[in-house]
Motif scaffolding. Structure first.
Motif, short mmCIF file in Angstrom:
data_model
loop_
_atom_site.label_atom_id
_atom_site.label_comp_id
_atom_site.label_asym_id
_atom_site.label_seq_id
_atom_site.Cartn_x
_atom_site.Cartn_y
_atom_site.Cartn_z
N GLN A 1 -47.36 -28.89 -45.41
CA GLN A 1 -46.89 -28.67 -46.47
C GLN A 1 -46.15 -28.22 -46.58
OE1 GLN A 1 -50.43 -29.25 -49.70
NE2 GLN A 1 -51.43 -30.65 -47.65
N THR A 2 -44.99 -27.99 -47.10
CA THR A 2 -44.10 -26.63 -47.46
C THR A 2 -43.92 -26.36 -48.86
OG1 THR A 2 -43.56 -27.29 -45.83
CG2 THR A 2 -42.02 -26.15 -46.95
N VAL A 3 -43.77 -25.26 -49.45
CA VAL A 3 -43.83 -24.74 -50.49
C VAL A 3 -42.25 -23.61 -50.20
CG1 VAL A 3 -44.25 -22.97 -52.66
CG2 VAL A 3 -46.55 -24.54 -51.09
N GLU A 4 -41.80 -23.85 -51.15
CA GLU A 4 -39.93 -22.88 -51.08
C GLU A 4 -40.07 -21.99 -52.41
OE1 GLU A 4 -35.62 -23.72 -51.11
OE2 GLU A 4 -36.59 -24.92 -49.93
N ILE A 5 -39.92 -21.09 -52.77
CA ILE A 5 -39.87 -20.53 -53.47
C ILE A 5 -38.70 -19.71 -53.85
CG2 ILE A 5 -40.63 -18.58 -55.01
CD1 ILE A 5 -43.65 -19.18 -53.43
N THR A 6 -37.46 -19.59 -54.79
CA THR A 6 -36.46 -19.30 -54.65
C THR A 6 -36.47 -18.32 -56.19
OG1 THR A 6 -35.23 -20.43 -53.55
CG2 THR A 6 -33.75 -18.77 -54.56
N ILE A 7 -36.21 -16.29 -56.62
CA ILE A 7 -35.72 -16.43 -57.06
C ILE A 7 -34.52 -15.94 -57.49
CG2 ILE A 7 -37.08 -13.77 -58.91
CD1 ILE A 7 -39.72 -14.42 -56.79
N ARG A 8 -33.80 -15.99 -58.78
CA ARG A 8 -32.51 -16.04 -59.14
C ARG A 8 -32.80 -14.37 -60.40
NH1 ARG A 8 -28.55 -18.65 -55.94
NH2 ARG A 8 -29.39 -20.49 -55.58
N ASP A 9 -32.20 -13.65 -60.08
CA ASP A 9 -31.94 -11.85 -61.29
C ASP A 9 -30.38 -12.11 -60.73
OD1 ASP A 9 -32.49 -11.29 -63.42
OD2 ASP A 9 -34.05 -9.80 -62.06
N LYS A 10 -29.78 -12.53 -62.23
CA LYS A 10 -28.27 -11.84 -62.13
C LYS A 10 -28.13 -12.35 -60.83
CE LYS A 10 -29.38 -7.78 -65.05
NZ LYS A 10 -30.70 -6.68 -64.57
N SER A 11 -27.12 -11.44 -60.01
CA SER A 11 -26.33 -11.52 -58.70
C SER A 11 -27.17 -11.67 -57.67
CB SER A 11 -25.02 -11.12 -58.58
OG SER A 11 -25.50 -9.53 -58.55
N MET A 12 -28.80 -11.04 -57.95
CA MET A 12 -29.38 -10.96 -56.58
C MET A 12 -30.12 -12.34 -56.19
SD MET A 12 -30.51 -7.37 -56.95
CE MET A 12 -31.31 -7.23 -54.91
N LYS B 1 -42.12 -21.51 -46.38
CA LYS B 1 -43.65 -21.57 -45.46
C LYS B 1 -44.28 -22.88 -45.16
CE LYS B 1 -43.29 -17.76 -44.14
NZ LYS B 1 -43.61 -17.14 -42.11
N THR B 2 -44.47 -23.68 -44.26
CA THR B 2 -45.00 -24.49 -43.72
C THR B 2 -46.83 -23.84 -43.54
OG1 THR B 2 -43.00 -26.22 -43.21
CG2 THR B 2 -45.11 -26.98 -43.23
N MET B 3 -47.09 -25.19 -44.26
CA MET B 3 -48.78 -25.31 -44.06
C MET B 3 -49.82 -25.62 -43.72
SD MET B 3 -48.84 -21.11 -42.86
CE MET B 3 -50.40 -20.88 -43.55
#
Length: 178
Positions: A48-59, A65-67
């Motif tokens: 099971q894979t979880v991908e977290i992307t955080i966007r704040d302004k230009s960053m 991770k796959t577990m």
């Protein structure tokens, strides 16, 4: 922080979403109110894979991770995001809210991380001529690189194609960043 969930080959339960929201809430002091988190959960046969992307302004901050268990993958992603913030603490403090990293970044049991200087060791000039995306991928594969910058013949903008870890290709397209 606004959180958007994407489910691939699964249906996310409410307790999973609550866990993610609780884990991400420790970053609330760091990011502005306009920050967006994108959580993608994928279930394959044995992982099971979880991908977290955080966007704040230009960053942009990203962890994947796959577990065997999805909750473990979330925990590992949060750890990776925390390490990214710790590693770039002094550089980020200039862009983010003053003092917001102190509580999160300086746990007593971890040694202080020395600030890393960015050093450019080589500058390379390349001709950027208008070509199609398919031709750019072909050129990238021919030179044996993992990315290739080009001017997109359709949009007349500078784009980048890249080889993803899963063997597929990605395309980077510029935006205004707001």
């Amino acid at each position: 922080m606004k959180i958007t969930y994407t489910e691939r080959k699964c249906n996310l339960r409410d307790n999973f979403k609550q866990r993610v929201e609780k884990k991400l809430s420790k970053f609330d002091k760091i990011f502005s109110d306009e920050a967006q988190a994108f959580v993608v959960a994928t279930v394959d046969k044995n992982s099971q894979t979880v991908e977290i992307t955080i966007r704040d302004k230009s960053m942009v901050y990203r962890a994947e991770k796959t577990m065997p268990e999805m909750n473990d993958a979330v925990d590992k992603c949060i750890d990776v995001l925390g390490r990214q913030l710790r590693k770039n603490k002094s550089k980020l403090e200039k862009r983010l809210r003053k003092g917001s990293l102190e509580e999160l970044v300086a746990p007593a049991e971890e040694p202080e991380i020395e600030e890393e200087e960015y050093t450019i060791v080589r500058t390379k000039e390349i001709p950027v001529k208008p070509i199609s995306v398919d031709e750019a991928i072909l050129q990238m594969n021919m030179v044996g690189h993992k990315f290739y910058m080009f001017t997109n013949a359709d949009t007349n903008e500078v784009n980048v194609v890249y080889l993803r870890d899963d063997g597929k290709y990605g395309l980077l397209v510029p935006t205004s960043g707001e």
